[in-house]
Write an enzyme that holds these catalytic residues in place. Structure first.
Site, PDB file in Angstrom:
ATOM      1  N   TYR A   1      -2.476  -0.644  10.714  1.00  0.00           N
ATOM      2  CA  TYR A   1      -2.552  -1.107   9.382  1.00  0.00           C
ATOM      3  C   TYR A   1      -1.349  -0.620   8.581  1.00  0.00           C
ATOM      4  CZ  TYR A   1      -4.032  -1.729   4.652  1.00  0.00           C
ATOM      5  OH  TYR A   1      -4.373  -2.325   3.461  1.00  0.00           O
TER       6      TYR A   1
ATOM      7  N   SER B   1       0.825  -1.081  -0.022  1.00  0.00           N
ATOM      8  CA  SER B   1      -0.142  -0.078  -0.014  1.00  0.00           C
ATOM      9  C   SER B   1       0.794   1.321  -0.062  1.00  0.00           C
ATOM     10  CB  SER B   1      -0.965   0.131   1.351  1.00  0.00           C
ATOM     11  OG  SER B   1      -1.335   1.189   1.774  1.00  0.00           O
TER      12      SER B   1
END
Length: 280
Positions: free
Chosen positions: A144, A131
């Site tokens: 996260y 990501s």
């Protein structure tokens, strides 16, 4: 790509399903995985049951693919989940361990299971779905972001170790992607009243952003590009926003990036007691 065998984790929906479908269309024999395995949906690939948090489940799915095909050419580590916007202190240690057990240690388990076979073959590709949060911070999404930072470091180190064995490792770095991922967010398990208003504000912001996010196919196309590259890169951004953020992270002054992140999320305004944003 005919006769090349691919295994894609978390392939029941979203990026994983789009990736498995794209690889199958390109000629790969693809096995997708999910916790439930096969479903009633019609797909151009077979689904197998897999829980990436259990060693025995990981070993079983890899052995099943090898039993059927005799080799494994590509592993795409996609399985993972996120936590709804919340302060870092609002998740217990048990919840933090659970996030890492799936998002990071799931990648480690799968990698450990396939590398010995790829080594014996003398070739293979491992592609990890990371990501932009692997190189950027995410206020109120710290855990996260931490798992994605961990994937970046693990992948780069692993690629150095394995490239002389004929195995290459790449990370795909998407930004916001329109999937059911946010619908399955895990709520923080130690919520505090002090963060209630900003949780609500950021949740609303996230929903607005996701409405205009890239389709999963954008990421799937980049996975295929990395899988087929004669000289694969370590990192591939997926989508225009991700590419712009990567350039900004590389060339913009740190102070400018810091201010931009806070401005984009309106953090300084939202965190002020009595803020009109909080009172709406």
């Amino acid at each position: 790509m005919k006769n090349r065998i691919a295994l894609v984790t978390g392939a029941s929906s979203g990026i994983g399903e789009a990736t498995a479908t794209r690889l199958a269309a390109a000629g790969y024999k693809v096995y997708g995985t999910s916790r439930r395995g096969a479903s009633g949906a019609s797909r151009p690939f077979e689904m197998l049951p897999l829980d990436v948090t259990r060693d025995e489940s990981v070993e079983a799915v890899v052995e099943e693919v090898l039993r059927r095909e005799g080799r494994l050419d590509l592993l795409v580590n996609n399985a993972g989940f996120g936590v709804a916007p919340a302060a870092a202190e609002e998740s217990s240690l048990d919840q933090a361990r659970a996030i890492f057990d799936t998002n990071f240690f799931g990648v480690v388990r799968m990698t450990r299971a396939v590398v010995p076979h790829m080594r014996r073959q003398g070739n293979g590709r491992i592609i990890n779905i990371g990501s932009v949060l692997g190189f950027l911070p995410m206020p109120y999404g710290a855990l996260y972001a931490a798992t994605k930072h961990a994937i970046e470091g693990y992948s780069e180190s692993l690629d150095h170790e394995l490239r002389t064995r004929g195995i290459r490792v790449s990370v795909i770095e998407p930004a916001y992607t329109k999937t059911e991922f946010d619908a399955n967010f895990l709520e923080a398990d130690a919520k505090l009243d002090e963060y209630r208003d900003i949780r609500a504000a950021l949740t609303a912001t996230l929903k607005d952003v996701m409405a205009n996010a890239d389709a999963p196919g954008v990421v799937a196309d980049v996975v295929l590009k990395a899988a087929n590259a004669a000289r694969p890169k370590l990192r591939y951004t997926a989508g225009g926003l991700a590419s712009r953020l990567r350039l900004l992270r590389r060339f913009a002054p740190a102070g400018l990036m810091d201010a931009g992140i806070r401005k984009d999320l309106r953090l300084d305004l939202r965190e002020l007691p009595g803020s009109p944003v909080l009172e709406k």
